[in-house]
Write an enzyme that holds these catalytic residues in place. Structure first.
Site, PDB file in Angstrom:
ATOM      1  CE  LYS A 119      -4.082  -1.989   2.229  1.00 16.44           C
ATOM      2  NZ  LYS A 119      -5.011  -1.938   3.385  1.00 16.44           N
ATOM      3  CE  LYS A 202      -8.509  -9.595  -2.707  1.00 16.26           C
ATOM      4  NZ  LYS A 202      -7.926  -9.324  -1.361  1.00 16.26           N
ATOM      5  CE  LYS A 205     -13.001  -0.480  -1.541  1.00 14.65           C
ATOM      6  NZ  LYS A 205     -12.417  -1.704  -1.011  1.00 14.65           N
TER       7      LYS A 205
END
Length: 343
Positions: A119, A202, A205
């Site tokens: 991240k 993966k 959203k």
């Protein structure tokens, strides 16, 4: 030191960061529902304290996302009477134990966490301290309930291992057998659902293409259309799982079918082996609409009854604190801190 017998209890949570997908449902929520029952006490959480670690969210957006996630939990089959359903920030013992665990966890442990590296990327020095330290709060989320089992996706297994490390160090440092060694529960045919446009990524959203995912708010027509247009290859489906190894898109669609139909991959391939995707995709679309469209409809109803959601979460927090407040008081006593004032 005698071994403590802990109540079999499940804890898991999802960030209310908006946009529930089929990946969230099959990878987490469906398994949450399946674990409800007499074998375990079950506690499921909207982890809003985690949701603010990576990026700024407008307050109204965070509130909406939290209610929408709660609606998704309930619409999927989580019964607020059978399970404790909570919003993390309404149960302050999470954050209070989280600070104690900040003082138990070691810097080296945190620096090894792959999710922070993923991240933060090259901008680690510009990330929030919360993003770096949140695995200690995640450990507190689990251990403030003395949870023994944690249903997670494969990508979260490292966090449960860290939770075990923190529990073991606390127990060793204070000479107690107070926190359990929580077990990760990783099972099912689709614990990691991949993009409908690229089977190597993966389902997310955040993908720019809405066609890459099935949203839990999609209606029947949108669900069917996305499956019909999902990327595939020209070959027929194999009769054994080994035949999917080099076929990521085919493997993903078969895994989704297996999870939605509650079968193993081998059982599905025994049924559909030899079929072309022109025949298999309509089967998958019909199954997905049958399973998912009612969830979408119930979510929409609940989002129009926000007072009902808020009542459920308030009651969930009250029930949760019946567990968490005594555990925090005992923790403070072990550490030598003055126990918090009871309210």
């Amino acid at each position: 030191m005698s071994e403590t017998q802990f109540t079999p209890r499940v804890f898991s949570g999802i960030q209310p960061s908006g946009g529930l997908t089929l990946g969230n449902y099959l990878g987490a929520i469906k398994r949450f529902v399946d674990m409800q029952g007499e074998e375990f006490e079950t506690v499921y959480c909207m982890v809003d304290l985690h949701a603010i670690t990576a990026k700024f969210l407008e307050p109204e957006t965070l509130r909406k996302n939290t209610r929408e996630l709660c609606a998704g939990f309930i619409a999927s089959g989580i019964d607020p009477e059978k399970s404790i359903l909570i919003n993390q920030s309404q149960v302050p013992e999470h954050a209070q134990l989280g600070w104690i665990f900040n003082c138990v966890a070691r810097m080296g442990w945190m620096q090894r966490m792959t999710q922070f590296k993923d991240k933060a990327g090259k901008n680690a020095q510009h990330q929030s301290l919360g993003l770096f330290a949140y695995p200690a709060l995640m450990a507190a989320d689990i251990l403030i309930y003395h949870a023994t089992h944690v249903p997670v996706g494969e990508d979260q297994k490292q966090h449960v291992e860290l939770t075990r490390d923190i529990a073991a160090k606390f127990n060793h440092d204070y000479g107690v057998d107070f926190f359990p060694m929580a077990e990760p529960v990783i099972e099912g045919a689709a614990t990691r659902v991949m993009s409908l446009r690229d089977g190597s990524k993966k389902m997310s959203k955040s993908d720019p293409s809405d066609a890459s995912r099935i949203n839990m708010t999609d209606d029947a027509d949108a669900i069917a259309k996305k499956i019909r247009k999902a990327k595939t290859d020209p070959d027929a489906l194999p009769s054994e799982a080994k035949g999917l190894e080099e076929r990521p898109e085919a493997r993903n669609l078969v895994n989704i079918y297996a999870a939605l139909s509650e079968q193993s991959v081998d059982q599905v391939l025994a049924e559909v082996g030899g079929k072309q995707f022109g025949e298999f995709k309509p089967m998958l679309a019909e199954l997905a609409v049958d399973k998912l469209a009612p969830i979408s409809s119930e979510m929409a109803r609940l989002m129009n009854e926000q007072d009902e959601i808020d009542r459920i979460l308030t009651r969930g927090a009250e029930r949760a604190r019946e567990i968490t407040a005594p555990i925090l008081r005992q923790t403070y006593d072990i550490v030598g801190m003055v126990p918090p004032v009871q309210v």
